[in-house]
Design an enzyme around this catalytic site. Structure first.
Site, short mmCIF file in Angstrom:
data_model
loop_
_atom_site.label_atom_id
_atom_site.label_comp_id
_atom_site.label_asym_id
_atom_site.label_seq_id
_atom_site.Cartn_x
_atom_site.Cartn_y
_atom_site.Cartn_z
N SER A 185 0.90 -1.25 -0.04
CA SER A 185 -0.09 0.08 0.09
C SER A 185 1.04 1.04 0.04
CB SER A 185 -0.89 0.01 1.17
OG SER A 185 -1.76 1.09 1.21
N THR A 186 0.91 1.94 0.93
CA THR A 186 1.71 3.29 1.10
C THR A 186 3.08 2.92 0.95
OG1 THR A 186 -0.15 4.19 2.51
CG2 THR A 186 1.77 5.56 2.32
N HIS A 211 -2.53 -1.10 -3.31
CA HIS A 211 -3.84 -0.36 -2.99
C HIS A 211 -3.54 1.10 -4.23
CE1 HIS A 211 -4.31 -1.71 1.34
NE2 HIS A 211 -4.69 -2.87 0.35
N MET A 305 -0.15 0.98 4.99
CA MET A 305 -0.87 1.38 6.30
C MET A 305 -1.78 0.46 6.51
SD MET A 305 -0.86 3.66 8.50
CE MET A 305 -2.10 4.00 9.94
N ASP A 308 -4.54 -4.74 5.89
CA ASP A 308 -5.02 -5.58 4.84
C ASP A 308 -4.06 -6.65 4.17
OD1 ASP A 308 -6.71 -6.22 2.89
OD2 ASP A 308 -5.69 -4.98 1.19
#
Length: 373
Positions: A185-186, A211, A305, A308
């Site tokens: 993600s991030t 993401h 972050m 997930d």
């Protein structure tokens, strides 16, 4: 602990500056300490006020946001949240911003800016909070070579076509069942690039969920494809998942794998709901890998972050996969890796730069692999 996150907003639109400042100042844990209409004004404001986070527009007068971001990350690295317009060019430039060190981005609406930003307020403030905790690093290598558009080499010449991967050069019959699954993600766009650019042309198939909203994964896949020995593409529903290829989950759709006989097949579903608030979700991909690949799978959890994918990564391990998790020191945000570790899903926790090497070493040592990478 109770100090507010101090934010400077940089945007050439007075309306956007006003709206973003209002959104920020409504939060109990953050404040807008200044706004600037161009990077030259912003530069002095940053020196004077030393913010925790900057929100930065891409297209501005005097110096565009990409040039300004590059200077920030070379000279005074700090968390930057990009504000980008959702267009084809905007997506490509946003990918460039992430390469330069931006923590994340928000897609600014092209029309109806006031209503659009209001609707995005929760996403904006959440990403500011994430950015405030991010580990950013000084950019030390020149970015010129990384700026070549997809389909060209670093000098701007057309890239040579990638030779097809012959079955004779693969890891043997059993190797076609091997599968690498990556979640991020991030900060994940650059982390994924670090792993994929080290993969040889005859690597096992790789499936990836990063993401990312619709409109950006096409540029992301094309960018990676221009840099990697393997072929990188957006996944399409029903296609066979082949060795020597990496498949990116399309933004706004859930991505999973299934089987058709001995082959892995991509499952892309636009109608499926978000999972863990994400679409695509790492949880969805990893659960399917646990089910259909089991002990033939290798899992990789990178920076991001939240949580997930952590539960499903443990399911992968329980099904026999071998899993790598990025360590805290090399993560932009340690949330997803931390949760994977907490769920007992990690076999090895490694710095980002060591993951591909360790993975390839594990593949070479596998007793059921008859050919070498």
């Amino acid at each position: 602990m109770n100090r507010k996150i101090r934010v400077i907003v940089v945007d050439d639109s007075a309306l956007v500056r006003s709206l973003l400042a209002e959104i920020i100042n409504r939060q109990h844990d953050m404040e807008c300490i200044g706004t600037a209409n161009d990077p030259l004004v912003a530069r002095e404001m940053i020196r004077e006020k030393n913010p925790d986070v900057i929100t930065l527009d891409i297209e501005m007068p005097k110096m565009d946001g990409i040039d300004f971001l590059g200077r920030i990350m070379r000279l005074r690295p700090m968390p930057v949240l990009m504000i980008s317009t959702l267009t084809e060019r905007g997506a490509e430039v946003t990918m460039r911003a992430l390469e330069l060190g931006a923590v994340d981005f928000v897609s600014k609406p092209r029309v109806g800016v006031a209503n659009g930003l209001t609707q995005l307020s929760n996403e904006i403030v959440e990403k500011i909070r994430i950015a405030a905790t991010a580990h950013v690093h000084r950019m030390v290598k020149p970015a010129a070579a990384a700026a070549a558009p997809a389909g060209t080499d670093a000098a701007g010449a057309p890239a040579a076509a990638k030779p097809p991967v012959s079955s004779a050069t693969l890891l043997g019959r059993v190797s076609t069942e091997k599968l690498i699954a990556i979640g991020a993600s991030t900060g994940g766009t650059e982390a994924i690039k670090e792993v994929l650019t080290q993969m040889p042309a005859d690597a096992p198939a790789i499936v990836i969920t990063q993401h990312m909203p619709p409109g950006f994964t096409t540029s992301f896949a094309a960018r990676l494809n221009s840099l990697c020995q393997i072929t990188v593409k957006e996944a399409t529903h029903g296609e066979r998942i082949l060795p020597g290829h990496a498949y990116i989950a399309p933004g706004g759709k859930q991505f999973a794998i299934s089987r058709s006989g001995a082959n892995y097949v991509a499952v892309v579903d636009e109608q499926a709901p978000p999972v863990n608030r994400h679409k695509p979700s790492v949880e969805v991909l990893f659960k399917s890998v646990a089910q259909f690949a089991g002990r033939n799978a290798f899992g990789v959890m990178l920076t991001g972050m939240g949580a997930d994918g952590a539960v499903a990564m443990r399911e992968m391990k329980d099904a026999g996969s071998y899993n790598y998790v990025q360590d805290e020191a090399s993560c932009i945000v340690f949330g997803m890796p931390r949760e994977a570790i907490a769920h007992g899903a990690a076999d090895e926790v490694l710095p980002l730069t060591q993951i591909a090497h360790a993975l390839l070493g594990k593949l070479r040592a596998s007793p059921d692999v008859r050919h070498r990478i």
